[in-house]
Design a protein around this motif. Structure first.
Motif, PDB file in Angstrom:
ATOM      1  N   PRO A 130     -46.414  40.401   9.890  1.00 38.11           N
ATOM      2  CA  PRO A 130     -47.623  41.014  10.464  1.00 38.11           C
ATOM      3  C   PRO A 130     -47.703  42.536  10.276  1.00 38.11           C
ATOM      4  O   PRO A 130     -48.765  43.061   9.958  1.00 38.11           O
ATOM      5  N   LEU A 131     -46.611  43.250  10.454  1.00 37.62           N
ATOM      6  CA  LEU A 131     -46.651  44.700  10.295  1.00 37.62           C
ATOM      7  C   LEU A 131     -46.968  45.074   8.848  1.00 37.62           C
ATOM      8  O   LEU A 131     -47.830  45.918   8.589  1.00 37.62           O
ATOM      9  N   ALA A 132     -46.304  44.428   7.903  1.00 41.90           N
ATOM     10  CA  ALA A 132     -46.558  44.719   6.491  1.00 41.90           C
ATOM     11  C   ALA A 132     -48.001  44.378   6.133  1.00 41.90           C
ATOM     12  O   ALA A 132     -48.666  45.126   5.413  1.00 41.90           O
ATOM     13  N   ALA A 133     -48.510  43.257   6.641  1.00 40.65           N
ATOM     14  CA  ALA A 133     -49.899  42.874   6.364  1.00 40.65           C
ATOM     15  C   ALA A 133     -50.861  43.926   6.913  1.00 40.65           C
ATOM     16  O   ALA A 133     -51.836  44.301   6.247  1.00 40.65           O
TER      17      ALA A 133
ATOM     18  N   ALA B  36     -51.779  51.844   3.948  1.00 43.56           N
ATOM     19  CA  ALA B  36     -50.532  52.597   4.070  1.00 43.56           C
ATOM     20  C   ALA B  36     -49.460  52.066   3.123  1.00 43.56           C
ATOM     21  O   ALA B  36     -48.544  52.793   2.749  1.00 43.56           O
ATOM     22  N   LEU B  37     -49.578  50.808   2.735  1.00 40.58           N
ATOM     23  CA  LEU B  37     -48.671  50.198   1.758  1.00 40.58           C
ATOM     24  C   LEU B  37     -49.491  49.607   0.626  1.00 40.58           C
ATOM     25  O   LEU B  37     -50.625  49.170   0.826  1.00 40.58           O
ATOM     26  N   SER B  38     -48.884  49.590  -0.544  1.00 43.71           N
ATOM     27  CA  SER B  38     -49.522  48.943  -1.702  1.00 43.71           C
ATOM     28  C   SER B  38     -48.585  47.869  -2.217  1.00 43.71           C
ATOM     29  O   SER B  38     -47.427  48.156  -2.553  1.00 43.71           O
ATOM     30  N   PRO B  39     -49.060  46.630  -2.296  1.00 43.14           N
ATOM     31  CA  PRO B  39     -48.185  45.570  -2.807  1.00 43.14           C
ATOM     32  C   PRO B  39     -47.940  45.756  -4.316  1.00 43.14           C
ATOM     33  O   PRO B  39     -48.815  46.230  -5.041  1.00 43.14           O
ATOM     34  N   THR B  40     -46.739  45.439  -4.740  1.00 46.44           N
ATOM     35  CA  THR B  40     -46.403  45.496  -6.168  1.00 46.44           C
ATOM     36  C   THR B  40     -45.765  44.179  -6.566  1.00 46.44           C
ATOM     37  O   THR B  40     -45.172  43.485  -5.727  1.00 46.44           O
ATOM     38  N   PRO B  41     -45.888  43.808  -7.848  1.00 45.61           N
ATOM     39  CA  PRO B  41     -45.300  42.532  -8.270  1.00 45.61           C
ATOM     40  C   PRO B  41     -43.773  42.556  -8.193  1.00 45.61           C
ATOM     41  O   PRO B  41     -43.147  41.540  -7.940  1.00 45.61           O
ATOM     42  N   GLU B  42     -43.184  43.731  -8.428  1.00 49.69           N
ATOM     43  CA  GLU B  42     -41.725  43.850  -8.357  1.00 49.69           C
ATOM     44  C   GLU B  42     -41.355  45.093  -7.560  1.00 49.69           C
ATOM     45  O   GLU B  42     -42.086  46.086  -7.584  1.00 49.69           O
ATOM     46  N   PRO B  43     -40.231  45.046  -6.880  1.00 46.85           N
ATOM     47  CA  PRO B  43     -39.809  46.242  -6.136  1.00 46.85           C
ATOM     48  C   PRO B  43     -39.590  47.423  -7.081  1.00 46.85           C
ATOM     49  O   PRO B  43     -39.052  47.261  -8.174  1.00 46.85           O
ATOM     50  N   THR B  44     -40.044  48.571  -6.679  1.00 53.86           N
ATOM     51  CA  THR B  44     -39.817  49.787  -7.470  1.00 53.86           C
ATOM     52  C   THR B  44     -39.182  50.835  -6.571  1.00 53.86           C
ATOM     53  O   THR B  44     -39.607  51.021  -5.430  1.00 53.86           O
TER      54      THR B  44
END
Length: 186
Positions: free
Chosen positions: A4-7, A14-22
């Motif tokens: 829930p927090l990440a969503a 405030a966060l941007s999803p990425t296909p792979e961790p960077t």
């Protein structure tokens, strides 16, 4: 599905999803500032307090202490913010630098006689309340400086001039300001 927090952080940007961790970029090197709790700029100790004791400043300090200590401590800052907003909404004109400085210094002089903690938060709020009793507005600021993390509260004029503060206050980034409603009327 993210937690829930990440969503929530993704929804608000405030966060941007990425296909792979960077990995994050390495921090930039910077000189470490000396730790300061105000002692270097405002010498403390047994000194003679100059200037008159101000009953109005004492009332403003008592108001500040009452607001922050009247109920549950975890809500003290919220109560103080609401009181500062209410007092600034009743002002008629911006305080001049000399009027604001006179109020801040009256609060500081009077605080020397107080048996309780009086630091930047209490001083700046009390000065704001004191000026509001005269229907004069200032901007109350609560800011942060990083590495090491430091918090500070101060008063400035609606034009942005620091009031009775050392130049090092400019190292703080205001995170919250209250009372700038007259800024556009000048």
């Amino acid at each position: 599905m993210p937690p829930p927090l990440a969503a929530h952080l993704i929804r608000t940007g405030a966060l941007s999803p990425t296909p792979e961790p960077t990995p994050w970029d390495a921090p930039l090197p910077a000189p470490t500032p000396a730790a300061s709790w105000g002692g270097a700029e405002h010498p403390a100790g047994l000194t003679r307090v100059t200037g008159p004791f101000s009953t109005a400043a004492a009332v403003a300090l008592a108001t500040t202490w009452s607001i922050t200590r009247v109920a549950r401590r975890k809500h003290a800052m919220n109560r103080l913010i609401r009181a500062l907003e209410a007092s600034s909404s009743a002002t008629c004109r911006p305080a001049s630098t000399s009027e604001a400085s006179e109020a801040v210094l009256a609060v500081r002089r009077t605080a020397w006689h107080a048996p309780v903690r009086t630091a930047c938060l209490e001083e700046s709020a009390a000065a704001t309340f004191l000026l509001a009793t005269r229907r004069l507005s200032v901007v109350w600021c609560h800011g942060i400086a990083a590495d090491p993390v430091r918090l500070h509260a101060w008063v400035q004029t609606v034009d942005g001039d620091l009031v009775a503060e050392p130049p090092s206050t400019r190292a703080y980034t205001p995170a919250l300001t209250i009372g700038a409603r007259h800024q556009h009327r000048l």
